[in-house]
Structures are given as structure tokens and as C-alpha cells.
Design a protein around this motif. Sequence first.
Motif, PDB file in Angstrom:
ATOM      1  N   MET A 185      41.643  61.023   6.708  1.00 45.28           N
ATOM      2  CA  MET A 185      42.337  60.223   5.683  1.00 45.28           C
ATOM      3  C   MET A 185      42.563  61.055   4.425  1.00 45.28           C
ATOM      4  SD  MET A 185      40.383  56.601   6.044  1.00 45.28           S
ATOM      5  CE  MET A 185      40.183  55.832   7.655  1.00 45.28           C
ATOM      6  N   PRO A 186      43.799  61.128   3.954  1.00 47.83           N
ATOM      7  CA  PRO A 186      44.075  61.917   2.756  1.00 47.83           C
ATOM      8  C   PRO A 186      43.735  61.144   1.488  1.00 47.83           C
ATOM      9  CG  PRO A 186      46.086  60.904   3.519  1.00 47.83           C
ATOM     10  CD  PRO A 186      45.002  60.489   4.489  1.00 47.83           C
ATOM     11  N   GLU A 187      43.845  61.791   0.376  1.00 44.32           N
ATOM     12  CA  GLU A 187      43.694  61.121  -0.914  1.00 44.32           C
ATOM     13  C   GLU A 187      44.696  59.965  -0.984  1.00 44.32           C
ATOM     14  OE1 GLU A 187      44.327  62.272  -5.563  1.00 44.32           O
ATOM     15  OE2 GLU A 187      43.756  63.843  -4.156  1.00 44.32           O
ATOM     16  N   GLY A 188      44.260  58.853  -1.526  1.00 42.89           N
ATOM     17  CA  GLY A 188      45.169  57.706  -1.614  1.00 42.89           C
ATOM     18  C   GLY A 188      45.064  56.779  -0.421  1.00 42.89           C
ATOM     19  N   ARG A 202      38.421  61.135  -7.215  1.00 41.23           N
ATOM     20  CA  ARG A 202      38.606  61.917  -5.991  1.00 41.23           C
ATOM     21  C   ARG A 202      37.490  61.649  -4.993  1.00 41.23           C
ATOM     22  NH1 ARG A 202      42.310  66.054  -6.041  1.00 41.23           N
ATOM     23  NH2 ARG A 202      41.717  66.102  -3.866  1.00 41.23           N
ATOM     24  N   ASP A 203      36.903  60.471  -5.079  1.00 42.85           N
ATOM     25  CA  ASP A 203      35.771  60.177  -4.212  1.00 42.85           C
ATOM     26  C   ASP A 203      36.256  59.618  -2.882  1.00 42.85           C
ATOM     27  OD1 ASP A 203      33.226  60.013  -3.460  1.00 42.85           O
ATOM     28  OD2 ASP A 203      32.698  58.256  -4.653  1.00 42.85           O
ATOM     29  N   TYR A 204      37.336  60.227  -2.371  1.00 45.41           N
ATOM     30  CA  TYR A 204      37.937  59.745  -1.137  1.00 45.41           C
ATOM     31  C   TYR A 204      37.201  60.330   0.047  1.00 45.41           C
ATOM     32  CZ  TYR A 204      41.780  58.605  -4.254  1.00 45.41           C
ATOM     33  OH  TYR A 204      42.546  58.099  -5.264  1.00 45.41           O
ATOM     34  N   PRO A 205      37.434  59.846   1.260  1.00 46.56           N
ATOM     35  CA  PRO A 205      38.270  58.704   1.550  1.00 46.56           C
ATOM     36  C   PRO A 205      37.530  57.387   1.661  1.00 46.56           C
ATOM     37  CG  PRO A 205      37.776  59.846   3.575  1.00 46.56           C
ATOM     38  CD  PRO A 205      37.044  60.559   2.476  1.00 46.56           C
ATOM     39  N   VAL A 206      36.223  57.395   1.833  1.00 48.37           N
ATOM     40  CA  VAL A 206      35.617  56.115   2.156  1.00 48.37           C
ATOM     41  C   VAL A 206      34.206  56.016   1.613  1.00 48.37           C
ATOM     42  CG1 VAL A 206      34.618  56.827   4.349  1.00 48.37           C
ATOM     43  CG2 VAL A 206      35.264  54.476   4.038  1.00 48.37           C
ATOM     44  N   PRO A 207      33.839  54.854   1.138  1.00 49.55           N
ATOM     45  CA  PRO A 207      32.446  54.665   0.762  1.00 49.55           C
ATOM     46  C   PRO A 207      31.617  54.367   2.014  1.00 49.55           C
ATOM     47  CG  PRO A 207      33.739  52.707   0.264  1.00 49.55           C
ATOM     48  CD  PRO A 207      34.670  53.691   0.883  1.00 49.55           C
ATOM     49  N   MET A 208      30.660  55.212   2.306  1.00 49.51           N
ATOM     50  CA  MET A 208      29.836  54.976   3.492  1.00 49.51           C
ATOM     51  C   MET A 208      28.545  54.255   3.143  1.00 49.51           C
ATOM     52  SD  MET A 208      31.180  56.011   6.308  1.00 49.51           S
ATOM     53  CE  MET A 208      29.831  56.333   7.434  1.00 49.51           C
ATOM     54  N   GLU A 209      28.202  54.256   1.868  1.00 46.18           N
ATOM     55  CA  GLU A 209      26.942  53.651   1.463  1.00 46.18           C
ATOM     56  C   GLU A 209      27.215  52.466   0.571  1.00 46.18           C
ATOM     57  OE1 GLU A 209      24.267  54.654   2.798  1.00 46.18           O
ATOM     58  OE2 GLU A 209      25.265  56.358   3.725  1.00 46.18           O
ATOM     59  N   TYR A 214      51.114  53.997  12.881  1.00 44.08           N
ATOM     60  CA  TYR A 214      50.551  54.540  11.638  1.00 44.08           C
ATOM     61  C   TYR A 214      50.783  56.052  11.568  1.00 44.08           C
ATOM     62  CZ  TYR A 214      47.783  50.219  11.796  1.00 44.08           C
ATOM     63  OH  TYR A 214      47.383  48.919  11.854  1.00 44.08           O
ATOM     64  N   ASP A 215      51.105  56.536  10.372  1.00 51.45           N
ATOM     65  CA  ASP A 215      51.097  57.973  10.096  1.00 51.45           C
ATOM     66  C   ASP A 215      50.263  58.129   8.817  1.00 51.45           C
ATOM     67  OD1 ASP A 215      51.517  60.586   9.515  1.00 51.45           O
ATOM     68  OD2 ASP A 215      53.695  60.442   9.279  1.00 51.45           O
ATOM     69  N   ILE A 216      48.956  57.993   8.968  1.00 45.50           N
ATOM     70  CA  ILE A 216      48.052  57.924   7.810  1.00 45.50           C
ATOM     71  C   ILE A 216      48.059  59.221   6.995  1.00 45.50           C
ATOM     72  CG2 ILE A 216      45.606  57.663   7.140  1.00 45.50           C
ATOM     73  CD1 ILE A 216      46.992  55.003   7.864  1.00 45.50           C
ATOM     74  N   PRO A 217      48.061  60.418   7.642  1.00 37.86           N
ATOM     75  CA  PRO A 217      48.075  61.641   6.822  1.00 37.86           C
ATOM     76  C   PRO A 217      49.249  61.667   5.844  1.00 37.86           C
ATOM     77  CG  PRO A 217      47.514  62.153   9.084  1.00 37.86           C
ATOM     78  CD  PRO A 217      47.905  60.708   9.080  1.00 37.86           C
ATOM     79  N   ASN A 218      50.357  61.011   6.201  1.00 29.30           N
ATOM     80  CA  ASN A 218      51.516  60.983   5.298  1.00 29.30           C
ATOM     81  C   ASN A 218      51.659  59.642   4.582  1.00 29.30           C
ATOM     82  OD1 ASN A 218      52.587  63.635   5.708  1.00 29.30           O
ATOM     83  ND2 ASN A 218      52.999  62.970   7.814  1.00 29.30           N
ATOM     84  N   LYS A 219      50.631  58.822   4.651  1.00 24.57           N
ATOM     85  CA  LYS A 219      50.623  57.493   4.006  1.00 24.57           C
ATOM     86  C   LYS A 219      51.888  56.692   4.354  1.00 24.57           C
ATOM     87  CE  LYS A 219      49.225  59.245  -0.058  1.00 24.57           C
ATOM     88  NZ  LYS A 219      48.938  59.283  -1.467  1.00 24.57           N
ATOM     89  N   SER A 220      52.246  56.745   5.622  1.00 29.47           N
ATOM     90  CA  SER A 220      53.437  56.026   6.087  1.00 29.47           C
ATOM     91  C   SER A 220      53.070  55.167   7.292  1.00 29.47           C
ATOM     92  CB  SER A 220      54.532  57.004   6.525  1.00 29.47           C
ATOM     93  OG  SER A 220      54.908  57.810   5.455  1.00 29.47           O
TER      94      SER A 220
END
Length: 383
Positions: free
Chosen positions: A335-338, A373-380, A217-223
Motif C-alpha cells: 500500500m502506498p502513501e495515501g 507518513r505513518d503509512y500504511p496501516v496501524p497494526m497496534e 483495484y489498482d491500489i499502488p496507483n490509488k485507482s
Amino acid sequence: MKKALVIGGGFAGCAATHQLMAAGGWSVTLVEAGPYLGAGVRTFWFGGHPYTFGPRHFLTQNEAVFRYLDALVPLRRCNEHEFLTYVERDNAFYSFPIHMDDIERMPDRDFIHQELAQVKGVANAKNLEEYWIGSVGRTLYEKYIENYNKKMWLVDDNRLIDTFNWSPKGVAIKEGPRAAWDTAISAYPHAPDGYNAYFDIATAGATVLLDTKIDSYDIPNKSVVLKGEKLHFDLIVSTISPDLLFEQCYGELGFIGRDLHKIVLPTEHVFPDDVYFLYYANDEKFTRLVEYKKFTRHQSPTTLIGMEIPSFNGRHYPLPYMSEIERARKYYELMPEGVYSIGRAGSYRYGLDIDDCIEQAMQMAQQVKEGGRDYPVPMEKWR
Ligand SMILES: Cc1cc2nc3c(=O)[nH]c(=O)nc-3n(C[C@H](O)[C@H](O)[C@H](O)COP(=O)(O)OP(=O)(O)OC[C@H]3O[C@@H](n4cnc5c(N)ncnc54)[C@H](O)[C@@H]3O)c2cc1C
């Protein structure tokens, strides 16, 4: 077409795929490590009985989520269901949530009433033990909660459990109807194979890769590297534990697993009429029994019981420890946007159920559509 990658083909991954396919404009690739979609919610057969890995009945307070699933796999409402807890020291089965009428039939009811009159509340509770004692007193805590949670979380001391989606009001003792969650919609699919059709409907038109794991995984680059090929995506929706996306650089997130034992008995029914689950709050190793035909309505002269024993087999229950939730939060910050992380392991949240997976997938698709822009994750929970 924009490209989306969905990691994990459990309920959350399938729901996310469905939302993106329905939105249009997405080419979705779903990668599932196992040989089938649905994970523990998939119905299999044993002894002629349909069963899932533990009970997976559908419980929600969200009408829109109910309507969504009902339209795809028609659901039968079953709001009458009760859960019972066996308390060995009283040799009695009592309703759970704790019910006032049961307290009246306890041998030590006078003492319990004295304790209830003196409970301190939960404003200063720092852990599960203080929370329950602050709500219902020590005796009821010991009867229903103490041993159950120790075996559920494989700990010797419930004071280690320092977060649990607590209500600021504490735990109320139930009065009136005994049905376990009479404020929610309780339902189960009519189809003999339960939710199975959903997984195919939800993923129709997507590229589904079973028995497949991403190489790196290269999550910062969405790859990611998949089958040796480096691929870039416009959107990644992960439903697996976030530590796995980052080579556990902040350490491994803790989970409790489950062993499931299936027992066929030579009788049409075992549990009382409206009772679906039995909880065991004593020294036995198992936490819960389920009589599947109560919600599948399967007709048979025999019955199938599922027995759950907590273990380290599988990553089913994220640990309710603040330190672990903090660790998860550090992964989310990478985790970046997207990139979204949803579902039970993806949100690292115990108590996140089937309805929440659907709700999260809906919310994710909505945000993607609106450029939210409510990234990256819903915690609630969403509500
Ligand atoms: C025993 C038990 C009983 C439950 N009972 C109920 C209930 O009665 N009602 C209810 O609403 N909820 C219940 N739940 C919770 C609910 O079923 C889950 O919240 C929901 O199914 C989680 O779906 P998910 O997609 O987030 O995760 P999962 O179902 O865990 O799916 C994750 C998927 O990712 C795959 N995967 C893992 N690692 C990788 C990888 N590296 N690459 C690719 N794929 C990977 C897995 O094989 C799996 O298919 C229960 C949960 C358990 C454990």
C-alpha cells in the motif's frame, strides 16, 4: 476538492467518512457491498425486540472517543455489567475475567491454589495454551479457556494460536468488584434503534453507494474501476480484508465467521440483574449468549436471547496466528502513501472494537491533515 474513496460501510468506514467530511476539502465516496450501513452494529428487530449481530455494547478507555460518539448518539453508561462463564464440570457459573472469590467456592480450590503458587509466568509462552497455563495454571485453563477457544477458533489444539495481544505480565486473577471491565467506560445508545442514527449522521454529504462492489483495484496507483469507470483518488481508506485489494496474491487471509440464532423466551428477564453475557466453556457448540434488553433497556414481557455459534459464515474474526498476521503485513507493504487500511478486517486484528474503529478514523484524518507518513496501516492499538 480532493477525492477520497472509503471501502466498506461498517463502523470504521462510516467513522472515516465522518472524519474526512468534518475536516473539509474532501469529496468522499463510500462503497458498501451490502444493502445498508453499519454491518453487524446495525439494529434490527425480531419478535418486537431490537437486536444487533451479537452484542455490540460500547466499551472504551478513551474519553475523547466516548465524548465523540455520545454527542452524536447519546449513550447510557452501564458500567455495572458482569460476564459469567458456565463451567459444566463444577456445574457453576463463575465471573469472567476469573475472580478470586469464585476460586474459593470451587470444589478443587486447594489444588488450584497449589497450581497458582507454582505458575511459571508467561515470559516463554509461545501459544495461547502456554500463556494461560503460565498465568493461572492448568485447572483454571481447562475450566475457562481450553474448550472455549477451541470452538471459538474451530481448532483441535490451542497451541496453534500463537499470538493474542498478550500482556507481558500474563493474565491477572481479578479481586474486588466483579464488573467485567471496571477500568473502561461501558455504554450503550439510549435510542431504541441503537447506533443506527450514527451511520446516517457520519455519512451525510458523502456519496454513499450501497449494494455496490468495486470491479477491480489498482491500489499502488490509488485507482479502482467502479461501475466500469476507472477512477483515481487522492486518498483510499479501506476497511475490508487487505487480501481482497490485491487479488489475494499472497493467499487468502483466514477468518472465523459466526451464525447468530435469536430466541424469544416468555419471561421478562432470564439473566441475573447485572449479567449481560454468558460464556459457555464446555462441549456445547455455542460460545456466548446475550440477553439484549440488558443493554438496550427495551421494555417487554418477553426477552430476546442471541446465541453465537462459530462457523465459516462471514469474515468476522481475523485468525490470531502469526503466520496470518505476517501474510497481512505483506499486503500492507503493497500500500502506498495515501492508502489506509483500518477497522477490524482492515487491520486484520481480532479484538479491534467499535471504539478502536473511531480512534483509528480520527488518527487517519489527523495524519492526512498533517501530511503524516505513518503509512500504511496501524497494526497496534493506538494507546
Ligand atoms: C459477533 C460480534 C460481536 C461484537 N461485539 C462487540 C461489542 O460488544 N463491543 C464492541 O466494541 N465491539 C464488538 N464487536 C467488534 C466491532 O463490532 C467491530 O470491530 C466493528 O463493528 C468493525 O467495524 P468495521 O467497519 O471494521 O467492519 P465491518 O463491521 O465488518 O464492516 C465492513 C463492511 O464492509 C463491507 N464490505 C465487505 N466487503 C466489501 C467489498 N468488497 N466492497 C464493499 N464493501 C464491502 C461489509 O458489508 C461491511 O458493511 C463485535 C464483533 C462481532 C463479530
